[in-house]
Design a protein around this motif. Structure first.
Motif, PDB file in Angstrom:
ATOM      1  N   THR A   1      -0.278   4.159   1.098  1.00 37.21           N
ATOM      2  CA  THR A   1      -0.765   4.671   2.224  1.00 37.21           C
ATOM      3  C   THR A   1      -0.889   3.784   3.267  1.00 37.21           C
ATOM      4  OG1 THR A   1      -2.855   5.186   1.476  1.00 37.21           O
ATOM      5  CG2 THR A   1      -1.331   6.776   1.071  1.00 37.21           C
TER       6      THR A   1
ATOM      7  N   GLU B   1       4.557   3.656  -5.940  1.00 35.01           N
ATOM      8  CA  GLU B   1       3.673   2.977  -6.349  1.00 35.01           C
ATOM      9  C   GLU B   1       4.118   1.651  -7.041  1.00 35.01           C
ATOM     10  OE1 GLU B   1       3.842   6.126  -7.079  1.00 35.01           O
ATOM     11  OE2 GLU B   1       2.101   6.854  -6.012  1.00 35.01           O
TER      12      GLU B   1
ATOM     13  N   SER C   1       0.972  -1.170  -0.058  1.00 36.71           N
ATOM     14  CA  SER C   1      -0.057  -0.059   0.077  1.00 36.71           C
ATOM     15  C   SER C   1       1.003   1.154  -0.012  1.00 36.71           C
ATOM     16  CB  SER C   1      -0.801  -0.050   1.311  1.00 36.71           C
ATOM     17  OG  SER C   1      -1.734   1.368   1.229  1.00 36.71           O
TER      18      SER C   1
ATOM     19  N   SER D   1       5.899  -0.909   2.340  1.00 39.68           N
ATOM     20  CA  SER D   1       4.701  -0.441   3.533  1.00 39.68           C
ATOM     21  C   SER D   1       4.891  -1.936   4.377  1.00 39.68           C
ATOM     22  CB  SER D   1       3.382  -0.688   2.591  1.00 39.68           C
ATOM     23  OG  SER D   1       3.197  -1.986   1.954  1.00 39.68           O
TER      24      SER D   1
ATOM     25  N   LYS E   1      -1.883   1.930   6.574  1.00 40.63           N
ATOM     26  CA  LYS E   1      -2.501   2.418   7.703  1.00 40.63           C
ATOM     27  C   LYS E   1      -1.911   1.750   8.963  1.00 40.63           C
ATOM     28  CE  LYS E   1      -7.207   3.015   5.910  1.00 40.63           C
ATOM     29  NZ  LYS E   1      -8.441   2.689   6.005  1.00 40.63           N
TER      30      LYS E   1
END
Length: 314
Positions: free
Chosen positions: A30, A163, A28, A92, A32
């Motif tokens: 972003t 990305e 990801s 990530s 979490k």
């Protein structure tokens, strides 16, 4: 079917659905943060929940405790995200931490691969979490900072975007029938990459898909002694797994026994991996019951101190 055979098939199915897919599991851009645990002192809580929430290594010198599948590392160092001949993937996950010897080895391998194959460099997959320990997904090993996954996809000739690092898929190296490599994508360069990794003295084993081991046995020229380190194992279709020996002086590191120096290329060495039961396993009559996660109390006692130690300075 014998209990041992059932256990073997279950292990294989687990590995095929976890470790073998890691190079394909997307990350990801972003991510979490994990939510705080309601009761982190609960003795029944999985150690993976505790170690996954540590975003930085512990302070102090590098210190390995335990084994590849039940251990931790204090004072881990970070694999830089970019180098002249490498790029780290799936940022990530925050699994680009390891023992200093591991980081140095990957850097050496990247430079050697560039020199020997002409590849721009290598793509680095998972090494370990900042304090090692069990991960929330994917690996049973990679817990003490001396395991590392290297993609079998050559590094592109440009700096990948965030990305691309999270979403780019690795290339499948194995033919659809699982009996051999795909000659359209597996090249002499791959043979040289694996040879370069296996010739590192600190490397004890390298895990690859059995079809890749078969191809190496067929294609390796000259000194073939390095083939003894190449071990067939489930799921390594897209990447290879480097396992290092315990570093000198690491008295609390529990390594693996030395292996045979035989090439492992006889038909009898590979027959098991290409048997019908291995290529097309039948599912068990009843799905296995999930095992409870390993707790902190089941890990080496010194891992508790590593888990609760202060953070190393960024």
């Amino acid at each position: 079917m014998s209990p041992r055979r059932i256990a073997s098939l279950l292990l294989m199915m687990t590995l095929l659905t976890t470790g073998g897919a890691l190079a394909q599991d997307k990350g990801s851009v972003t991510p979490k943060p994990l939510p705080p645990l309601a009761n982190p002192n609960d003795p029944k809580i999985g150690a993976k929940e505790l170690f996954a929430r540590k975003l930085l290594p512990s302070s102090g010198p590098a210190h390995i405790i335990g084994s590849y599948t039940k251990g931790c590392i204090g004072g881990a160092v970070e694999m830089p995200l970019n180098g002249d001949n490498w790029q780290v993937m799936r940022l990530s996950r925050n699994r680009n931490w390891g023992h200093p010897d591991t980081i140095a080895l990957i850097k050496r391998l990247a430079a050697k691969v560039h020199k020997d194959t002409g590849w721009p460099g290598i793509l680095v997959g998972d090494i370990g979490q900042p304090r090692g320990g069990p991960a929330l997904s994917g690996h049973a090993s990679h817990q003490i900072g001396i395991d590392a996954d290297i993609w079998l996809t050559p590094m592109p000739d440009h700096r990948l975007s965030r990305e691309e690092r999270e979403e780019m898929s690795a290339v499948m190296m194995v033919r659809e029938d699982r009996l051999d490599i795909d000659p359209k994508v597996f090249t002499l360069g791959h043979v040289l990459v694996l040879r370069d990794a296996a010739q590192e003295p600190a490397v004890q084993r390298i895990f690859v898909n059995p079809a890749i081991k078969k191809a190496l046995c067929r294609e390796a020229k000259g000194d073939r002694s390095w083939l003894s380190k190449i071990r067939p194992w489930w799921g390594h279709d897209y990447h290879f797994h480097i396992r290092m020996r315990c570093p000198a002086g690491a008295s609390e590191c529990q390594g693996q026994p030395s292996q045979s120096e035989d090439e492992g290329c006889k038909p009898s060495d590979l027959a098991y991996w290409f048997s019908e039961g291995m290529l097309h396993p039948k599912p068990p009559p009843e799905p296995p019951k999930p095992k409870p996660p390993m707790t902190l109390a089941q890990m080496p006692a010194a891992c508790k101190a590593v888990l609760h130690a202060g953070n190393a300075k960024p």
